[in-house]
Motif scaffolding. Structure first.
Motif, PDB file in Angstrom:
ATOM      1  N   GLU A 141      -3.878  -9.038  -1.104  1.00 51.27           N
ATOM      2  CA  GLU A 141      -4.378  -8.115  -1.587  1.00 51.27           C
ATOM      3  C   GLU A 141      -5.992  -8.121  -1.360  1.00 51.27           C
ATOM      4  O   GLU A 141      -6.487  -9.264  -1.921  1.00 51.27           O
ATOM      5  CB  GLU A 141      -3.914  -7.636  -3.012  1.00 51.27           C
ATOM      6  CG  GLU A 141      -4.504  -6.377  -3.424  1.00 51.27           C
ATOM      7  CD  GLU A 141      -4.048  -6.000  -4.981  1.00 51.27           C
ATOM      8  OE1 GLU A 141      -2.886  -6.278  -5.312  1.00 51.27           O
ATOM      9  OE2 GLU A 141      -5.013  -5.716  -5.678  1.00 51.27           O
ATOM     10  N   ILE A 142      -6.548  -7.125  -0.706  1.00 48.47           N
ATOM     11  CA  ILE A 142      -7.952  -7.152  -0.729  1.00 48.47           C
ATOM     12  C   ILE A 142      -8.601  -5.906  -1.270  1.00 48.47           C
ATOM     13  O   ILE A 142      -8.144  -4.707  -0.789  1.00 48.47           O
ATOM     14  CB  ILE A 142      -8.608  -7.511   0.722  1.00 48.47           C
ATOM     15  CG1 ILE A 142     -10.218  -7.141   0.634  1.00 48.47           C
ATOM     16  CG2 ILE A 142      -7.924  -6.739   1.722  1.00 48.47           C
ATOM     17  CD1 ILE A 142     -10.739  -7.989   1.693  1.00 48.47           C
ATOM     18  N   ASP A 143      -9.593  -5.747  -2.352  1.00 50.89           N
ATOM     19  CA  ASP A 143     -10.001  -4.508  -2.684  1.00 50.89           C
ATOM     20  C   ASP A 143      -8.878  -3.621  -3.166  1.00 50.89           C
ATOM     21  O   ASP A 143      -8.987  -2.438  -2.983  1.00 50.89           O
ATOM     22  CB  ASP A 143     -11.123  -4.038  -1.674  1.00 50.89           C
ATOM     23  CG  ASP A 143     -12.151  -4.869  -1.554  1.00 50.89           C
ATOM     24  OD1 ASP A 143     -12.570  -5.758  -2.365  1.00 50.89           O
ATOM     25  OD2 ASP A 143     -12.655  -4.738  -0.550  1.00 50.89           O
ATOM     26  N   GLY A 144      -7.782  -3.943  -3.712  1.00 46.84           N
ATOM     27  CA  GLY A 144      -6.571  -3.341  -4.036  1.00 46.84           C
ATOM     28  C   GLY A 144      -5.918  -2.740  -2.942  1.00 46.84           C
ATOM     29  O   GLY A 144      -4.885  -1.921  -3.129  1.00 46.84           O
ATOM     30  N   ARG A 145      -6.321  -2.887  -1.609  1.00 49.89           N
ATOM     31  CA  ARG A 145      -5.160  -2.736  -0.715  1.00 49.89           C
ATOM     32  C   ARG A 145      -4.276  -3.917  -0.562  1.00 49.89           C
ATOM     33  O   ARG A 145      -4.556  -5.097  -0.290  1.00 49.89           O
ATOM     34  CB  ARG A 145      -6.057  -2.735   0.751  1.00 49.89           C
ATOM     35  CG  ARG A 145      -6.757  -1.370   1.027  1.00 49.89           C
ATOM     36  CD  ARG A 145      -8.164  -1.248   0.306  1.00 49.89           C
ATOM     37  NE  ARG A 145      -8.901  -0.220   0.440  1.00 49.89           N
ATOM     38  CZ  ARG A 145      -9.929   0.136   0.010  1.00 49.89           C
ATOM     39  NH1 ARG A 145     -10.258  -0.571  -1.056  1.00 49.89           N
ATOM     40  NH2 ARG A 145     -10.508   1.319   0.273  1.00 49.89           N
ATOM     41  N   VAL A 146      -2.889  -3.675  -0.289  1.00 44.95           N
ATOM     42  CA  VAL A 146      -1.990  -4.542  -0.056  1.00 44.95           C
ATOM     43  C   VAL A 146      -1.734  -5.078   1.440  1.00 44.95           C
ATOM     44  O   VAL A 146      -2.145  -4.290   2.302  1.00 44.95           O
ATOM     45  CB  VAL A 146      -0.451  -4.109  -0.545  1.00 44.95           C
ATOM     46  CG1 VAL A 146       0.430  -4.975  -0.114  1.00 44.95           C
ATOM     47  CG2 VAL A 146      -0.385  -3.871  -2.158  1.00 44.95           C
ATOM     48  N   VAL A 147      -1.823  -6.392   1.512  1.00 44.20           N
ATOM     49  CA  VAL A 147      -1.913  -6.952   3.070  1.00 44.20           C
ATOM     50  C   VAL A 147      -0.448  -6.966   3.374  1.00 44.20           C
ATOM     51  O   VAL A 147       0.322  -7.714   2.844  1.00 44.20           O
ATOM     52  CB  VAL A 147      -2.356  -8.225   2.881  1.00 44.20           C
ATOM     53  CG1 VAL A 147      -2.410  -8.976   4.470  1.00 44.20           C
ATOM     54  CG2 VAL A 147      -3.982  -8.146   2.678  1.00 44.20           C
ATOM     55  N   GLY A 148      -0.102  -6.481   4.539  1.00 48.15           N
ATOM     56  CA  GLY A 148       1.268  -6.447   5.128  1.00 48.15           C
ATOM     57  C   GLY A 148       2.276  -6.229   4.095  1.00 48.15           C
ATOM     58  O   GLY A 148       2.271  -4.901   3.745  1.00 48.15           O
ATOM     59  N   GLU A 149       3.223  -7.049   3.995  1.00 42.67           N
ATOM     60  CA  GLU A 149       4.287  -6.825   3.108  1.00 42.67           C
ATOM     61  C   GLU A 149       4.170  -7.295   1.457  1.00 42.67           C
ATOM     62  O   GLU A 149       4.739  -7.222   0.801  1.00 42.67           O
ATOM     63  CB  GLU A 149       5.475  -7.519   3.676  1.00 42.67           C
ATOM     64  CG  GLU A 149       6.078  -7.434   5.012  1.00 42.67           C
ATOM     65  CD  GLU A 149       6.876  -6.050   5.348  1.00 42.67           C
ATOM     66  OE1 GLU A 149       7.602  -5.874   4.493  1.00 42.67           O
ATOM     67  OE2 GLU A 149       6.358  -5.404   6.007  1.00 42.67           O
ATOM     68  N   GLY A 150       3.080  -7.744   1.194  1.00 43.29           N
ATOM     69  CA  GLY A 150       2.448  -8.136  -0.092  1.00 43.29           C
ATOM     70  C   GLY A 150       2.870  -9.364  -0.453  1.00 43.29           C
ATOM     71  O   GLY A 150       2.577 -10.000  -1.372  1.00 43.29           O
ATOM     72  N   LYS A 151       3.419 -10.110   0.533  1.00 45.87           N
ATOM     73  CA  LYS A 151       3.459 -11.410   0.459  1.00 45.87           C
ATOM     74  C   LYS A 151       2.864 -12.369   1.657  1.00 45.87           C
ATOM     75  O   LYS A 151       2.825 -11.982   2.750  1.00 45.87           O
ATOM     76  CB  LYS A 151       5.021 -11.903   0.217  1.00 45.87           C
ATOM     77  CG  LYS A 151       5.955 -11.630   1.166  1.00 45.87           C
ATOM     78  CD  LYS A 151       7.450 -11.655   0.481  1.00 45.87           C
ATOM     79  CE  LYS A 151       8.428 -11.752   1.704  1.00 45.87           C
ATOM     80  NZ  LYS A 151       8.827 -10.535   2.282  1.00 45.87           N
TER      81      LYS A 151
END
Ligand code: PMP
Length: 288
Positions: free
Chosen positions: A257-267
């Protein structure tokens, strides 16, 4: 029993390892250092760390008062004296004791010290589930102010960004350069994956030339993964498929997660996990 610290040519008890309050390393952050891992009693990428230390010193006109071979021998001696099998070495060269003025040339003898100790790692949970980061508002040092490739004793720029991370209840912050491109994290290099390609900012974007970064780029090549060094924007980080950091202490760690945005699938994604596994095998000389 305390540690044995190597200082100016001798191993001494921790309690006796002292430097002057007039040392410009302390008064002005005038000095350079390396952080190095020990895996299974073997010092990881020692030559590369020594190379970087000499370059950092040269860039700030600091003469390392020992030959490379002597320095390498002293690091090994310190690791052995402390029976460090898995741990961390801090190798520091300061400008030495001088006067209260800025003039570094009044410091007659630079101080060298070496600490070999255990290491405080990120919790295992971060590696399993990935970590969260924020974008720091603190801009990375301008290369004409203090070149970020110099691993100097002045980490205030990074510390201010680290405070932003901790204030935001996350462990790391991403630092951008004066042009708005991604530079690095406060103590780690940045990588992302988009459509199967790995991207990392060039060192000239304001990053330290990470030893772990170089190893990971090499390992990715061996896995036939494409690695592209190019400028990255905040947007690139927000829309990437995978995100990970590399560093001596962190090794390879996924960001979810960066600045509240989930990266990809969140793992941590498949390429991150593969590179983490390959890094482990390379560092330890065996599979996990
Ligand atoms: N950037 C900064 C600012 C660092 O201090 C470090 C080292 N902790 C890194 C990147 C990662 O470099 P390395 O892989 O050589 O530890």
């Amino acid at each position: 029993m305390g540690l044995k610290i190597w200082i100016d040519g001798k191993l001494v008890d921790e309690a006796d390892a002292k430097i002057s309050v007039f040392d410009h390393g302390l008064l002005y952050g005038d000095g350079v250092f390396e952080g190095i891992r020990v895996y299974n009693g073997k010092i990881f990428e020692l030559e590369a760390h020594i190379d970087r230390l000499y370059k950092s010193a040269k860039a700030i006109r600091l003469a390392v008062p020992m030959s490379r071979d002597k320095l390498i021998g002293s690091v090994k001696e310190t690791v052995q004296a402390n029976n460090v099998v898995g741990g961390y070495v801090r190798l520091v060269v300061t400008r030495g004791a001088g006067t209260l003025g800025l003039n570094p040339f009044v410091c007659e003898n630079s101080t060298v010290f070496i600490i070999a100790d255990n290491i405080q790692l990120y919790p295992e949970e971060f590696y399993e589930n990935g970590m969260k980061v924020i974008s720091a508002t603190t801009v990375r040092n301008h290369p004409l102010a203090l070149p970020p490739q110099v691993k100097s004793l002045n980490y205030l720029n990074n510390i201010l960004a680290k405070i932003e991370a901790l204030d935001g209840n996350v462990a790391e912050a991403i630092m951008y350069n004066h042009e708005g491109y991604v530079a690095e994290a406060t103590g780690d290099n940045v990588f992302i994956v988009k459509d199967g390609v790995i991207y990392t900012p060039p060192v000239e974007a304001g990053a330290l030339s990470g030893i772990t970064r170089a190893v990971v780029i090499r390992l990715a090549g061996q896995e036939n993964l494409q690695v592209v060094e190019r400028n990255l924007t905040k947007f690139d980080l927000y829309v990437c498929d995978e995100f990970f950091l590399t560093g001596t202490a962190a090794e390879v760690i996924g960001v979810v997660e960066i600045d509240g945005r989930v990266v990809g699938e969140g793992k941590p994604g498949p390429i991150t996990r593969l590179l983490r596994k390959e890094f482990y095998s390379y560092a330890h000389g065996k599979e996990k």
